[in-house]
Design a protein around this motif. Structure first.
Motif, PDB file in Angstrom:
ATOM      1  N   UNK A 207     -17.523   8.163  -6.174  1.00  0.00           N
ATOM      2  CA  UNK A 207     -18.187   9.432  -5.942  1.00  0.00           C
ATOM      3  C   UNK A 207     -19.480   9.293  -5.152  1.00  0.00           C
ATOM      4  N   UNK A 208     -20.063   8.101  -5.190  1.00  0.00           N
ATOM      5  CA  UNK A 208     -21.325   7.900  -4.475  1.00  0.00           C
ATOM      6  C   UNK A 208     -21.129   7.618  -2.981  1.00  0.00           C
ATOM      7  N   UNK A 209     -19.883   7.489  -2.536  1.00  0.00           N
ATOM      8  CA  UNK A 209     -19.591   7.254  -1.120  1.00  0.00           C
ATOM      9  C   UNK A 209     -19.043   8.541  -0.532  1.00  0.00           C
ATOM     10  N   UNK A 210     -19.767   9.196   0.365  1.00  0.00           N
ATOM     11  CA  UNK A 210     -19.276  10.473   0.920  1.00  0.00           C
ATOM     12  C   UNK A 210     -18.065  10.272   1.816  1.00  0.00           C
ATOM     13  N   UNK A 211     -17.115  11.193   1.702  1.00  0.00           N
ATOM     14  CA  UNK A 211     -15.927  11.224   2.571  1.00  0.00           C
ATOM     15  C   UNK A 211     -15.876  12.601   3.202  1.00  0.00           C
TER      16      UNK A 211
ATOM     17  N   UNK B 296     -11.838  -1.561   2.988  1.00  0.00           N
ATOM     18  CA  UNK B 296     -11.852  -1.610   1.529  1.00  0.00           C
ATOM     19  C   UNK B 296     -12.968  -2.528   1.026  1.00  0.00           C
ATOM     20  N   UNK B 297     -13.204  -3.619   1.738  1.00  0.00           N
ATOM     21  CA  UNK B 297     -14.305  -4.505   1.352  1.00  0.00           C
ATOM     22  C   UNK B 297     -15.629  -3.742   1.389  1.00  0.00           C
ATOM     23  N   UNK B 298     -15.837  -2.973   2.458  1.00  0.00           N
ATOM     24  CA  UNK B 298     -17.075  -2.205   2.585  1.00  0.00           C
ATOM     25  C   UNK B 298     -17.150  -1.117   1.522  1.00  0.00           C
ATOM     26  N   UNK B 299     -16.054  -0.386   1.325  1.00  0.00           N
ATOM     27  CA  UNK B 299     -16.046   0.774   0.440  1.00  0.00           C
ATOM     28  C   UNK B 299     -16.357   0.384  -1.003  1.00  0.00           C
ATOM     29  N   UNK B 300     -15.825  -0.744  -1.445  1.00  0.00           N
ATOM     30  CA  UNK B 300     -16.016  -1.158  -2.828  1.00  0.00           C
ATOM     31  C   UNK B 300     -17.153  -2.169  -2.995  1.00  0.00           C
ATOM     32  N   UNK B 301     -17.853  -2.475  -1.911  1.00  0.00           N
ATOM     33  CA  UNK B 301     -18.948  -3.427  -1.979  1.00  0.00           C
ATOM     34  C   UNK B 301     -20.228  -2.816  -2.512  1.00  0.00           C
ATOM     35  N   UNK B 302     -21.142  -3.676  -2.941  1.00  0.00           N
ATOM     36  CA  UNK B 302     -22.380  -3.196  -3.556  1.00  0.00           C
ATOM     37  C   UNK B 302     -23.348  -2.604  -2.538  1.00  0.00           C
TER      38      UNK B 302
ATOM     39  N   UNK C 221     -25.323   3.750   2.407  1.00  0.00           N
ATOM     40  CA  UNK C 221     -25.198   3.107   3.710  1.00  0.00           C
ATOM     41  C   UNK C 221     -23.887   3.431   4.412  1.00  0.00           C
ATOM     42  N   UNK C 222     -22.827   3.692   3.647  1.00  0.00           N
ATOM     43  CA  UNK C 222     -21.491   3.890   4.209  1.00  0.00           C
ATOM     44  C   UNK C 222     -21.049   5.342   4.035  1.00  0.00           C
ATOM     45  N   UNK C 223     -20.440   5.885   5.079  1.00  0.00           N
ATOM     46  CA  UNK C 223     -19.831   7.203   5.013  1.00  0.00           C
ATOM     47  C   UNK C 223     -18.481   7.129   5.702  1.00  0.00           C
ATOM     48  N   UNK C 224     -17.469   7.790   5.138  1.00  0.00           N
ATOM     49  CA  UNK C 224     -16.132   7.836   5.729  1.00  0.00           C
ATOM     50  C   UNK C 224     -15.937   9.177   6.413  1.00  0.00           C
ATOM     51  N   UNK C 225     -15.436   9.140   7.636  1.00  0.00           N
ATOM     52  CA  UNK C 225     -15.136  10.355   8.392  1.00  0.00           C
ATOM     53  C   UNK C 225     -13.636  10.358   8.661  1.00  0.00           C
ATOM     54  N   UNK C 226     -12.928  11.304   8.088  1.00  0.00           N
ATOM     55  CA  UNK C 226     -11.483  11.359   8.294  1.00  0.00           C
ATOM     56  C   UNK C 226     -11.158  11.963   9.656  1.00  0.00           C
TER      57      UNK C 226
ATOM     58  N   UNK D 293     -30.072   0.825   8.633  1.00  0.00           N
ATOM     59  CA  UNK D 293     -28.868   1.185   9.380  1.00  0.00           C
ATOM     60  C   UNK D 293     -27.821   1.807   8.468  1.00  0.00           C
ATOM     61  N   UNK D 294     -26.964   2.637   9.063  1.00  0.00           N
ATOM     62  CA  UNK D 294     -25.842   3.249   8.362  1.00  0.00           C
ATOM     63  C   UNK D 294     -24.539   2.855   9.062  1.00  0.00           C
ATOM     64  N   UNK D 295     -23.446   2.887   8.321  1.00  0.00           N
ATOM     65  CA  UNK D 295     -22.129   2.554   8.871  1.00  0.00           C
ATOM     66  C   UNK D 295     -21.217   3.766   8.698  1.00  0.00           C
ATOM     67  N   UNK D 296     -20.685   4.243   9.812  1.00  0.00           N
ATOM     68  CA  UNK D 296     -19.732   5.348   9.816  1.00  0.00           C
ATOM     69  C   UNK D 296     -18.338   4.752   9.959  1.00  0.00           C
TER      70      UNK D 296
END
Length: 271
Positions: free
Chosen positions: A266-270, A165-171, A176-181, A104-107
């Motif tokens: 850098x490994x988390x796409x925004x 923030x917990x998700x973004x900085x978590x291991x 798995x995580x992508x941020x969509x502005x 699964x992925x989290x948007x």
């Protein structure tokens, strides 16, 4: 599950309903506004904890099977191959989601906090004679008390921000995580969707961004906040000035950590 499962989470008033309305145009996708599944997940997890006198009979393996069964049964009547479940609290559940649904992925939908507070305050003023679920149907207060309540650790905005923030900085976040502005979604929707589809490893789909349909009027009226999940039929960026007092608007400027080069992973796409 016999279908793919992904999650839409992040900040309120940041485009999650709009994103769901767009994604559901794809006949392979099921997506909707925030739903009850996350609350049911939390209740089940608490019910299987040691506060249950029979918890000695509930192993972690059983807990995991029960929780997977919650998703499987909730979406058993959904024919689509890919399901997106929406709730702000999923960002605080990445360790569990990684175990239960490894693919699964989290948007996470994000937006400047000042504009989120502004957006909620606009809804309050538009519905001046209807106390809102957002504030537990309590009338009264000022724009300052409302903003303070929203931004507190248990508030609508504060909780979502901390979970993000917990998700973004978590291991578990990389891969798995992508941020969509919100800004990208409304100003560059085609490019944003293209990148999102690539992240989800899904084939491209020709979305109609001039004819978007979504209706949650019954829910919004019950919540005392008509317009809460209103989605314009055509994507467009609406320029406006804030209705917040200047000092209150400035209070939350700088909270968009995903824009700060010193805080970016850098490994988390925004997008």
């Amino acid at each position: 599950m016999n279908r793919k499962l992904h999650f839409i989470s992040g900040m309120p008033r940041s485009g999650s309903t709009l994103l769901a309305a767009i994604l559901r145009q794809n006949p392979r996708f099921h997506a909707h506004m925030s739903g009850p599944l996350a609350g049911m997940f939390r209740t089940l997890l608490g019910g299987m904890s040691d506060r249950n006198e029979f918890s000695v009979f509930i192993s972690n393996a059983r807990r995991q099977r029960v929780l997977r069964g919650l998703f499987e049964n909730f979406y058993a009547d959904v024919p689509q191959e890919v399901v997106f479940d929406t709730n702000r609290s999923w960002c605080a559940r990445l360790p569990a989601l990684q175990t239960l649904f490894p693919d699964s992925k989290v948007i996470a939908c994000v937006r400047d906090v000042s504009w989120i507070i502004d957006s909620i305050e606009r809804l309050v003023r538009q519905n001046a004679f209807q106390p809102s679920l957002i504030f537990d149907y309590q009338p009264g207060g000022t724009v300052y008390t409302r903003a303070n309540g929203l931004a507190g650790p248990e508030g609508l905005v504060g909780y979502a921000y901390d979970a993000l923030k917990e998700a973004y900085y978590g291991e578990q976040a990389p891969g798995r995580l992508i941020l969509v502005t919100y800004e990208s979604l409304v100003t560059k929707p085609k490019e944003t969707l293209q990148a999102l589809y690539a992240f989800l490893e899904e084939p491209a789909f020709p979305h109609d961004l001039d004819h978007i349909h979504f209706n949650a009027e019954d829910y919004d009226r019950k919540a005392g906040t008509p317009g809460l999940h209103y989605v314009r039929p055509r994507i467009e960026a609406v320029k406006r000035t804030t209705i917040l007092p200047p000092d209150l608007f400035r209070r939350f400027q700088g909270d968009a950590f995903w824009k700060d080069p010193s805080q970016i992973r850098k490994e988390i796409p925004v997008l």
